[in-house]
Design a protein around this motif. Structure first.
Motif, PDB file in Angstrom:
ATOM      1  N   LEU A 218      23.951  53.367  43.755  1.00  0.00           N
ATOM      2  CA  LEU A 218      24.249  54.245  44.889  1.00  0.00           C
ATOM      3  C   LEU A 218      25.135  53.610  45.966  1.00  0.00           C
ATOM      4  CD1 LEU A 218      20.612  55.653  45.345  1.00  0.00           C
ATOM      5  CD2 LEU A 218      22.412  56.472  43.813  1.00  0.00           C
ATOM      6  N   PRO A 219      26.248  53.019  45.581  1.00  0.00           N
ATOM      7  CA  PRO A 219      27.116  52.399  46.580  1.00  0.00           C
ATOM      8  C   PRO A 219      27.801  53.436  47.456  1.00  0.00           C
ATOM      9  CG  PRO A 219      28.207  52.431  44.459  1.00  0.00           C
ATOM     10  CD  PRO A 219      26.804  52.924  44.214  1.00  0.00           C
ATOM     11  N   GLN A 220      27.952  53.104  48.729  1.00  0.00           N
ATOM     12  CA  GLN A 220      28.734  53.959  49.633  1.00  0.00           C
ATOM     13  C   GLN A 220      30.227  53.717  49.471  1.00  0.00           C
ATOM     14  OE1 GLN A 220      26.212  52.236  52.765  1.00  0.00           O
ATOM     15  NE2 GLN A 220      26.174  54.285  53.679  1.00  0.00           N
ATOM     16  N   ARG A 221      30.568  52.601  48.809  1.00  0.00           N
ATOM     17  CA  ARG A 221      31.969  52.287  48.521  1.00  0.00           C
ATOM     18  C   ARG A 221      32.004  51.319  47.344  1.00  0.00           C
ATOM     19  NH1 ARG A 221      34.657  50.961  53.726  1.00  0.00           N
ATOM     20  NH2 ARG A 221      34.622  53.246  53.845  1.00  0.00           N
ATOM     21  N   ILE A 222      33.039  51.440  46.520  1.00  0.00           N
ATOM     22  CA  ILE A 222      33.274  50.491  45.439  1.00  0.00           C
ATOM     23  C   ILE A 222      34.626  49.839  45.670  1.00  0.00           C
ATOM     24  CG2 ILE A 222      33.645  50.187  42.960  1.00  0.00           C
ATOM     25  CD1 ILE A 222      31.770  52.504  42.429  1.00  0.00           C
ATOM     26  N   LEU A 223      34.640  48.521  45.633  1.00  0.00           N
ATOM     27  CA  LEU A 223      35.862  47.740  45.804  1.00  0.00           C
ATOM     28  C   LEU A 223      36.212  47.107  44.467  1.00  0.00           C
ATOM     29  CD1 LEU A 223      34.732  45.985  49.106  1.00  0.00           C
ATOM     30  CD2 LEU A 223      36.049  48.108  48.885  1.00  0.00           C
ATOM     31  N   ILE A 224      37.442  47.266  44.021  1.00  0.00           N
ATOM     32  CA  ILE A 224      37.857  46.735  42.722  1.00  0.00           C
ATOM     33  C   ILE A 224      39.016  45.767  42.919  1.00  0.00           C
ATOM     34  CG2 ILE A 224      38.664  47.241  40.392  1.00  0.00           C
ATOM     35  CD1 ILE A 224      37.456  49.939  40.541  1.00  0.00           C
ATOM     36  N   GLY A 225      38.791  44.512  42.520  1.00  0.00           N
ATOM     37  CA  GLY A 225      39.822  43.488  42.595  1.00  0.00           C
ATOM     38  C   GLY A 225      39.921  42.722  41.295  1.00  0.00           C
ATOM     39  N   GLY A 226      40.435  41.521  41.375  1.00  0.00           N
ATOM     40  CA  GLY A 226      40.647  40.706  40.180  1.00  0.00           C
ATOM     41  C   GLY A 226      42.075  40.825  39.694  1.00  0.00           C
ATOM     42  N   GLY A 227      42.507  39.823  38.936  1.00  0.00           N
ATOM     43  CA  GLY A 227      43.895  39.725  38.524  1.00  0.00           C
ATOM     44  C   GLY A 227      44.392  40.890  37.690  1.00  0.00           C
ATOM     45  N   VAL A 228      43.524  41.480  36.859  1.00  0.00           N
ATOM     46  CA  VAL A 228      43.964  42.573  35.986  1.00  0.00           C
ATOM     47  C   VAL A 228      44.352  43.792  36.807  1.00  0.00           C
ATOM     48  CG1 VAL A 228      43.209  44.221  34.232  1.00  0.00           C
ATOM     49  CG2 VAL A 228      42.699  41.790  33.959  1.00  0.00           C
ATOM     50  N   VAL A 229      43.518  44.174  37.767  1.00  0.00           N
ATOM     51  CA  VAL A 229      43.783  45.385  38.554  1.00  0.00           C
ATOM     52  C   VAL A 229      44.891  45.150  39.568  1.00  0.00           C
ATOM     53  CG1 VAL A 229      42.778  47.054  40.165  1.00  0.00           C
ATOM     54  CG2 VAL A 229      41.457  46.274  38.196  1.00  0.00           C
ATOM     55  N   THR A 230      44.884  44.002  40.238  1.00  0.00           N
ATOM     56  CA  THR A 230      45.937  43.748  41.228  1.00  0.00           C
ATOM     57  C   THR A 230      47.298  43.578  40.565  1.00  0.00           C
ATOM     58  OG1 THR A 230      45.437  41.382  41.211  1.00  0.00           O
ATOM     59  CG2 THR A 230      44.341  42.717  42.877  1.00  0.00           C
ATOM     60  N   GLY A 231      47.306  43.118  39.313  1.00  0.00           N
ATOM     61  CA  GLY A 231      48.573  42.954  38.601  1.00  0.00           C
ATOM     62  C   GLY A 231      49.116  44.241  38.015  1.00  0.00           C
ATOM     63  N   GLN A 232      48.301  45.286  37.984  1.00  0.00           N
ATOM     64  CA  GLN A 232      48.713  46.585  37.447  1.00  0.00           C
ATOM     65  C   GLN A 232      48.320  47.666  38.448  1.00  0.00           C
ATOM     66  OE1 GLN A 232      50.412  47.131  34.583  1.00  0.00           O
ATOM     67  NE2 GLN A 232      50.489  44.931  34.136  1.00  0.00           N
ATOM     68  N   PRO A 233      49.101  47.872  39.498  1.00  0.00           N
ATOM     69  CA  PRO A 233      48.709  48.787  40.581  1.00  0.00           C
ATOM     70  C   PRO A 233      48.420  50.206  40.113  1.00  0.00           C
ATOM     71  CG  PRO A 233      50.630  47.473  41.209  1.00  0.00           C
ATOM     72  CD  PRO A 233      50.394  47.215  39.754  1.00  0.00           C
ATOM     73  N   GLN A 234      49.003  50.614  38.993  1.00  0.00           N
ATOM     74  CA  GLN A 234      48.776  51.977  38.507  1.00  0.00           C
ATOM     75  C   GLN A 234      47.339  52.185  38.038  1.00  0.00           C
ATOM     76  OE1 GLN A 234      50.175  49.647  36.697  1.00  0.00           O
ATOM     77  NE2 GLN A 234      49.460  49.792  34.591  1.00  0.00           N
ATOM     78  N   LEU A 235      46.640  51.102  37.742  1.00  0.00           N
ATOM     79  CA  LEU A 235      45.286  51.226  37.197  1.00  0.00           C
ATOM     80  C   LEU A 235      44.327  51.887  38.174  1.00  0.00           C
ATOM     81  CD1 LEU A 235      44.256  48.009  35.199  1.00  0.00           C
ATOM     82  CD2 LEU A 235      44.487  50.349  34.372  1.00  0.00           C
ATOM     83  N   LEU A 236      44.421  51.560  39.449  1.00  0.00           N
ATOM     84  CA  LEU A 236      43.449  52.056  40.411  1.00  0.00           C
ATOM     85  C   LEU A 236      43.480  53.581  40.481  1.00  0.00           C
ATOM     86  CD1 LEU A 236      41.285  50.898  42.235  1.00  0.00           C
ATOM     87  CD2 LEU A 236      42.935  50.897  44.114  1.00  0.00           C
ATOM     88  N   ASP A 237      44.663  54.177  40.489  1.00  0.00           N
ATOM     89  CA  ASP A 237      44.749  55.643  40.517  1.00  0.00           C
ATOM     90  C   ASP A 237      44.232  56.244  39.217  1.00  0.00           C
ATOM     91  OD1 ASP A 237      45.654  55.992  43.099  1.00  0.00           O
ATOM     92  OD2 ASP A 237      47.773  55.900  42.551  1.00  0.00           O
ATOM     93  N   GLN A 238      44.475  55.569  38.096  1.00  0.00           N
ATOM     94  CA  GLN A 238      43.935  56.070  36.830  1.00  0.00           C
ATOM     95  C   GLN A 238      42.409  56.048  36.845  1.00  0.00           C
ATOM     96  OE1 GLN A 238      45.604  54.290  33.264  1.00  0.00           O
ATOM     97  NE2 GLN A 238      47.610  54.089  34.215  1.00  0.00           N
TER      98      GLN A 238
END
Length: 289
Positions: A218-238
């Motif tokens: 039940l998180p009020q927010r989820i933060l996603i980092g790490g080299g895979v996601v930061t190196g592929q900015p399109q991933l977060l919107d997907q």
């Protein structure tokens, strides 16, 4: 003055300071054998003057102080590290020990994008997939610590990849970590084109992980980092789009889907969340002493 050690799968960061606006020193050490790595870190710590130490390590870790192997790496995919005792770094200083992702999550609550919240999750997608789940401003505890990156989730239709987790095969880490993406695409991650189907499969697995977190911790927010996601900015919107479709407006999830960019976002501390997580643990150790 506090010292922190973030032990990562490929490198470790030693940090000296009191917070993001007061970092006195920071040194990287390659993660090789436990003996060499911990020995190099100990030399750095011996050269610093500090009050308390925070240790944020890759896991799984034994965090039960009553256990005979308290402070050790246990059942890790990095098999050469199994049994390594991280508490040898503490000496006679006050210390706190937790997973690297729990430390990063705590730092985000203290200085980053989770300030003012009571519950949140921090996901890092890199060599592995780790999740720090915070509830009531404290890391989840129970049967060990959270290892939500090893959940099994529904596959995307047509996905025949077996996964590469040595324990579970097709868990989220086995399907969407950096090594999994490279194995699926049969090339190094830096050579995988942004429109390669491997990224869509990874985004799906991570979105399904987020779906499960929304309905369980039940998180009020989820933060996603790490080299895979930061190196592929399109991933977060997907990931955002797939999460909205998957939740389908069920129960309180309308709060998520109605403000998805705010709910699912990059860490406020960026790549500094991990080292600052170790400093946050050191501060907590000093308060509890």
């Amino acid at each position: 003055m506090f010292a922190g050690v973030e032990l990562g799968g490929t490198k470790c960061i030693c940090i000296l300071g009191s917070g993001p606006d007061d970092i006195r020193d920071q040194v990287a050490v390659p993660t090789t054998t436990p003996e060499d790595t911990l020995g190099a870190i100990a030399e750095i710590l011996d050269s610093w003057d500090f009050h308390a130490l925070g240790i944020a390590g890759f896991g799984p870790l034994q965090l039960d102080p009553a256990a005979p192997d308290y402070g050790c790496v246990v059942n890790s995919p990095k098999r050469s590290w199994n049994g390594a005792n991280l508490l040898t770094l503490a000496g006679d200083k006050p210390f706190a020990l937790d997973t690297d992702v729990n430390g990063a999550a705590l730092a985000e609550g203290r200085w980053g994008a989770a300030q003012g919240l009571d519950s949140w999750a921090y996901i890092t997608v890199g060599t592995g997939i780790g999740i720090g789940s915070i509830s009531g401003r404290q890391p989840l505890r129970g049967l060990g610590h959270s290892e939500a990156g090893h959940q099994r989730v529904p596959r995307l239709a047509g996905d025949g990849f077996a996964g590469n987790c040595p324990f579970h095969g097709d868990c989220v880490e086995g399907m969407a970590s950096g090594p999994a993406i490279e194995a699926r695409a049969n090339r190094k991650g830096s050579d995988v084109a942004p429109d390669d189907p491997a990224w869509a499969f990874a985004a799906h697995s991570i979105a399904m992980l987020c779906h499960n977190l929304v309905l369980t911790s039940l998180p009020q927010r989820i933060l996603i980092g790490g080299g895979v996601v930061t190196g592929q900015p399109q991933l977060l919107d997907q990931i955002r789009a797939r999460l909205i479709d998957s939740l389908a407006g069920y129960a309180a999830t309308a709060l998520v889907t109605g403000d998805i960019d705010n709910f699912l976002q990059p860490p406020g501390l960026g790549s500094h969340a991990g080292p600052l997580g170790a400093l946050a643990l050191a501060q907590d150790a000093a308060r509890l002493k």
